[in-house]
Design an enzyme around this catalytic site. Sequence first.
Site, PDB file in Angstrom:
ATOM      1  N   SER A 188      -0.571   1.883   3.205  1.00  0.00           N
ATOM      2  CA  SER A 188      -0.025   2.696   2.112  1.00  0.00           C
ATOM      3  C   SER A 188      -0.989   2.703   0.946  1.00  0.00           C
ATOM      4  CB  SER A 188       1.340   2.155   1.644  1.00  0.00           C
ATOM      5  OG  SER A 188       1.189   0.916   0.981  1.00  0.00           O
ATOM      6  N   SER A 205      -8.383  -4.452 -10.727  1.00  0.00           N
ATOM      7  CA  SER A 205      -7.523  -3.562 -11.501  1.00  0.00           C
ATOM      8  C   SER A 205      -8.053  -3.531 -12.927  1.00  0.00           C
ATOM      9  CB  SER A 205      -6.077  -4.093 -11.488  1.00  0.00           C
ATOM     10  OG  SER A 205      -5.271  -3.409 -12.422  1.00  0.00           O
ATOM     11  N   TYR A 240       1.168 -10.221 -11.450  1.00  0.00           N
ATOM     12  CA  TYR A 240       0.161  -9.317 -10.871  1.00  0.00           C
ATOM     13  C   TYR A 240      -1.091  -9.279 -11.754  1.00  0.00           C
ATOM     14  CZ  TYR A 240      -1.853  -5.018  -8.916  1.00  0.00           C
ATOM     15  OH  TYR A 240      -2.702  -4.085  -8.339  1.00  0.00           O
TER      16      TYR A 240
END
Length: 367
Positions: free
Chosen positions: A20, A159, A172
Amino acid sequence: MPISLKPLAQQRLVITGATSGIGLAIAEAAVEAGARVLLAARNADALAEIKQRLDSRQLADKVVTLAVDVADPDYAERLVAEARTRFGGFDTWINDAAAATFGTLAETPIEDHRRVFEVGYWGTVTGSLAALAHLRAKSPNSGLNGGPNGSGAIINIGSVLSNRAMIQQGPYSAMKQAVKGFTDALRTEIMEAELPISVTLIKPAAMHTPYPDHARNRMDTPAKLPPVVYDPRLVARAVLFAAETPRRELTVGGFGAGAALGDMLFPGLLDKALALFGTRVQQTDRETPPETEDNLYEARSDGNIENDEPQYVRRQSLWLEAQLRPLAAVGIAGAGLGLLVAGLAAARHRAPDRAARRARYFARYRK
């Protein structure tokens, strides 16, 4: 030792988190570019469906799948063995698998904190070290043949939160900052050893993936990613570029890069902004589809690159393009600066004429 990476069409790639979002976007783009890929994820059914879809494009010999959980201690050994059996090895290893939560740090159970790190950090560490061992064995001194000069690449998905934590996404954010620290340390050790291995950290901004659906959510409302949101295929573009071209870091999405820069220049200002608005911009009225909700511990429905949240999605990133083509970006910026200077010079040259006309006008008016 110089790093010379193969063209994608000649490469064999290992991709974790491939069912995904960003991982699936990378997989599809890599296969379309002619690469052979080993796709890894927990969801065996989704892997089978993705393989069938790619095989239908007459690419049957290019796609191999293996259902593994990257939190398992032996997952990387199993992937390396499968890559050797099916492809004779690999040239690029891409660590994409991650898990996430929404909610405050205090209300997130410690076992959920640990799970986020087991998947996103320890999965990346284990995969990177297994990839390093394999690629090191392909170096010229080993007598084995890999890419030119035995070169290879390790690409870790970080990120923009690797530099700036986000409220309601504390575990996260901390995990992605740990991934950055590990990747930087790994890169310098490889440089010290003079190995022809490229190590790249890719730092996406908010991407329009199923991430909010898959994350365990302890907020009072359904979760969404805050704007500005970008197309995950942009990350795939950055990753495949790094598979062919050594780069230290690539940031996908100028909005996220600007936020990180602003936080560096004005420490604390973004803290206040996030305290005021950060939670609100991550909430929505859209309910998560039950079949996709919360895959923190168990695999859920998969197979989509994007989610169904009705948000404006940016399909281009000028910031990314500038990083991929820095000379062109400098040239464009230089041309723009030249036009600005020329315009200012012309305006300065016209200024005396305007002053003279103004003086003549007022002289007539006074008469």
